[in-house]
Design an enzyme around this catalytic site. Structure first.
Site, PDB file in Angstrom:
ATOM      1  N   ASP A 156      43.283 114.223 -10.785  1.00 52.62           N
ATOM      2  CA  ASP A 156      43.857 113.650  -9.449  1.00 52.62           C
ATOM      3  C   ASP A 156      43.670 111.988  -9.584  1.00 52.62           C
ATOM      4  O   ASP A 156      42.386 111.551 -10.051  1.00 52.62           O
ATOM      5  CB  ASP A 156      42.693 114.087  -8.319  1.00 52.62           C
ATOM      6  CG  ASP A 156      43.421 113.770  -7.045  1.00 52.62           C
ATOM      7  OD1 ASP A 156      44.510 113.012  -7.038  1.00 52.62           O
ATOM      8  OD2 ASP A 156      42.923 114.365  -6.181  1.00 52.62           O
ATOM      9  N   HIS A 229      54.077 118.690  -5.047  1.00 54.52           N
ATOM     10  CA  HIS A 229      53.277 117.877  -4.405  1.00 54.52           C
ATOM     11  C   HIS A 229      53.669 116.200  -5.052  1.00 54.52           C
ATOM     12  O   HIS A 229      53.975 115.373  -4.291  1.00 54.52           O
ATOM     13  CB  HIS A 229      51.767 117.968  -4.493  1.00 54.52           C
ATOM     14  CG  HIS A 229      50.961 116.696  -3.930  1.00 54.52           C
ATOM     15  ND1 HIS A 229      51.103 116.360  -2.417  1.00 54.52           N
ATOM     16  CD2 HIS A 229      50.039 116.003  -4.462  1.00 54.52           C
ATOM     17  CE1 HIS A 229      49.938 115.414  -2.636  1.00 54.52           C
ATOM     18  NE2 HIS A 229      49.540 115.324  -3.691  1.00 54.52           N
TER      19      HIS A 229
HETATM   20  C1  HEM Z   1      44.236 118.153  -0.490  1.00 51.86           C
HETATM   21  C2  HEM Z   1      44.512 116.538  -0.652  1.00 51.86           C
HETATM   22  C3  HEM Z   1      45.241 116.240  -1.988  1.00 51.86           C
HETATM   23  C4  HEM Z   1      45.002 116.673  -3.051  1.00 51.86           C
HETATM   24  C5  HEM Z   1      44.137 117.856  -3.838  1.00 51.86           C
HETATM   25  C6  HEM Z   1      45.825 115.787  -4.103  1.00 51.86           C
HETATM   26  C7  HEM Z   1      46.098 116.007  -5.461  1.00 51.86           C
HETATM   27  C8  HEM Z   1      46.977 115.594  -6.338  1.00 51.86           C
HETATM   28  C9  HEM Z   1      47.224 115.643  -7.598  1.00 51.86           C
HETATM   29  C10 HEM Z   1      46.411 116.571  -8.438  1.00 51.86           C
HETATM   30  C11 HEM Z   1      48.189 114.748  -8.078  1.00 51.86           C
HETATM   31  C12 HEM Z   1      48.762 114.540  -9.443  1.00 51.86           C
HETATM   32  C13 HEM Z   1      48.198 113.817 -10.369  1.00 51.86           C
HETATM   33  C14 HEM Z   1      48.223 112.432  -9.753  1.00 51.86           C
HETATM   34  O1  HEM Z   1      49.148 111.502 -10.112  1.00 51.86           O
HETATM   35  O2  HEM Z   1      47.162 111.830  -9.236  1.00 51.86           O
HETATM   36  C15 HEM Z   1      48.725 114.078  -7.038  1.00 51.86           C
HETATM   37  C16 HEM Z   1      49.633 113.095  -6.801  1.00 51.86           C
HETATM   38  C17 HEM Z   1      49.847 112.318  -5.867  1.00 51.86           C
HETATM   39  N1  HEM Z   1      49.440 112.250  -4.703  1.00 51.86           N
HETATM   40 FE1  HEM Z   1      48.124 113.911  -3.936  1.00 51.86          FE
HETATM   41  N2  HEM Z   1      46.677 115.216  -3.347  1.00 51.86           N
HETATM   42  C18 HEM Z   1      46.476 115.167  -2.089  1.00 51.86           C
HETATM   43  C19 HEM Z   1      46.828 114.728  -1.068  1.00 51.86           C
HETATM   44  C20 HEM Z   1      47.606 113.565  -0.756  1.00 51.86           C
HETATM   45  C21 HEM Z   1      48.276 112.819   0.287  1.00 51.86           C
HETATM   46  C22 HEM Z   1      47.652 113.107   1.812  1.00 51.86           C
HETATM   47  C23 HEM Z   1      49.222 111.838  -0.278  1.00 51.86           C
HETATM   48  C24 HEM Z   1      49.727 110.959   0.462  1.00 51.86           C
HETATM   49  C25 HEM Z   1      49.719 110.562   2.004  1.00 51.86           C
HETATM   50  C26 HEM Z   1      49.018 112.128  -1.532  1.00 51.86           C
HETATM   51  C27 HEM Z   1      49.663 111.087  -2.585  1.00 51.86           C
HETATM   52  C28 HEM Z   1      50.024 111.409  -3.804  1.00 51.86           C
HETATM   53  C29 HEM Z   1      50.678 110.453  -4.676  1.00 51.86           C
HETATM   54  C30 HEM Z   1      51.433 109.270  -4.400  1.00 51.86           C
HETATM   55  C31 HEM Z   1      50.753 110.906  -5.936  1.00 51.86           C
HETATM   56  C32 HEM Z   1      51.384 110.535  -7.233  1.00 51.86           C
HETATM   57  C33 HEM Z   1      52.858 110.986  -6.868  1.00 51.86           C
HETATM   58  C34 HEM Z   1      53.726 110.376  -8.396  1.00 51.86           C
HETATM   59  O3  HEM Z   1      54.186 109.222  -8.424  1.00 51.86           O
HETATM   60  O4  HEM Z   1      53.526 111.227  -9.497  1.00 51.86           O
HETATM   61  N3  HEM Z   1      48.431 113.007  -2.020  1.00 51.86           N
HETATM   62  N4  HEM Z   1      47.891 114.513  -6.003  1.00 51.86           N
END
Ligand code: HEM
Length: 317
Positions: A156, A229
């Site tokens: 993450d 996501h």
């Molecule tokens: C349960 C809560 C969440 C979990 C477990 C989670 C997990 C992850 C994971 C595993 C990734 C892929 C790896 C990475 O690029 O970090 C990711 C990407 C991302 N997440 Fe989350 N996330 C959560 C909530 C959120 C929320 C609430 C937001 C925004 C309001 C968010 C925004 C993003 C963004 C901007 C990316 C990168 C997208 C890209 O450009 O590839 N995430 N998240």
């Protein structure tokens, strides 16, 4: 002539971009009513940099970093002037199935260090200083899990901006000059249904996140239908892609069956994080929400603005 004449207060951001640490505490406080509480909070916020020095000096290698956010309900009371342009209470996002809830809280302390005892000690001294001018709305202890994975097993934070893209996507600029160098902060605490998540195949989990679980490689975006996501949280317009800086942390107590992810996002424009939440909870197209939410329930939702370090120091008079 006064040596300080004409000297401008430097725009020194708080340590929004502090490196990932092994431990953190996410502390959200509500400010009591009345002038005495306002004064005590002003003094307390003005002393955060001294307090940080006191504790950080005990182990300079442990990277203690504190970021303070102030919510819209108390901004003017504490800062004595209207707040940044986009600052408002956390906006509830109600999708057909899942809702991003708004919860009480006026101050955020994002306490980070490689040593939990330093986080603990800072929080202890801070709460001593603030006394009964505040009450604790939420206190969550986060820890860095293997390979910076969340408790769903995925790495993450990979797509976070790096280098010069960090200030460009996290710090307010000329669009709101009085608040340049500050940052909008959205904090959400999610509880996971780990048993339901574990009942999926690895391929199903990967399709939900948009990355491979073992080696973290990115999957192609879906051309139509259900989006991952990763795709739903990518915000693009004519100006290109709008990033935010995340420092998500796992938290949990296996003995009571609580497992979660604390989401924290720093951004130059609040609307960017809000657009991500709309795409996740309402879906794109509407109805096809982020399937991560079928296994993750938000129980905290708050919005803050982290002013520059200079603005905080000035509160101490
Ligand atoms: C349960 C809560 C969440 C979990 C477990 C989670 C997990 C992850 C994971 C595993 C990734 C892929 C790896 C990475 O690029 O970090 C990711 C990407 C991302 N997440 Fe989350 N996330 C959560 C909530 C959120 C929320 C609430 C937001 C925004 C309001 C968010 C925004 C993003 C963004 C901007 C990316 C990168 C997208 C890209 O450009 O590839 N995430 N998240």
């Amino acid at each position: 002539m006064d040596a300080d004449a004409g000297r401008r207060v430097p725009i020194e951001p708080q340590k929004v971009d502090a490196p990932l640490t092994r431990s953190s505490i996410f502390l959200i406080l509500s400010v009591a009513d009345g002038d005495a509480a306002t004064e005590a909070v002003r003094d307390g916020l003005g002393s955060v940099s001294d307090l940080t020095k006191n504790v950080a000096f005990r182990d300079l290698g442990a990277s203690l970093a504190i970021t303070v956010g102030i919510g819209s309900r108390v901004w003017e009371r504490i800062m004595g002037a209207p707040g940044p342009r986009e600052l408002h209470p956390f906006r509830v996002v109600a999708g057909a199935v899942h809702t991003a809830v708004a919860t009480p809280g006026d101050l955020l302390f994002h306490i980070r260090s490689d040593r939990y005892d330093l986080c603990f000690e800072f929080e202890r001294q801070l709460l001593d200083t603030l006394g009964d001018s505040v009450t604790v709305a939420d206190e969550t202890v986060g820890f860095r899990y293997f390979d910076t994975r969340d408790l769903l097993g995925f790495v993450d934070g990979t797509a976070n901006p790096v280098g010069p893209a960090v200030p460009a996507s996290t710090l307010v600029g000329d669009e709101d000059p009085a608040f340049a160098g500050g940052s909008y902060v959205v904090a959400q605490k999610y509880l996971h249904d780990t048993a339901a998540w574990a009942s999926l195949t690895t391929e199903q989990q990967e399709a939900i996140i948009g990355r491979r679980k073992a080696d973290n490689t990115e999957l192609d975006d879906a051309v139509s239908g259900q989006k991952s996501h990763k795709t739903l949280s990518t915000i693009e317009d004519d100006e290109g892609e709008h990033d935010i800086l995340r420092d998500n942390m796992p938290f949990g107590t296996p003995g009571s069956g609580a497992f979660g992810t604390y989401f924290i996002g720093y951004s130059r424009h609040l609307w960017v994080t809000e657009r991500m939440l709309e795409r996740m909870f309402i879906g794109d197209p509407p109805g096809l929400h982020d399937r991560l939410l079928d296994f993750s329930t938000p129980v905290v939702g708050c919005t803050f603005f982290a002013p520059t370090a200079g603005m905080l120091d000035a509160l101490g008079g």
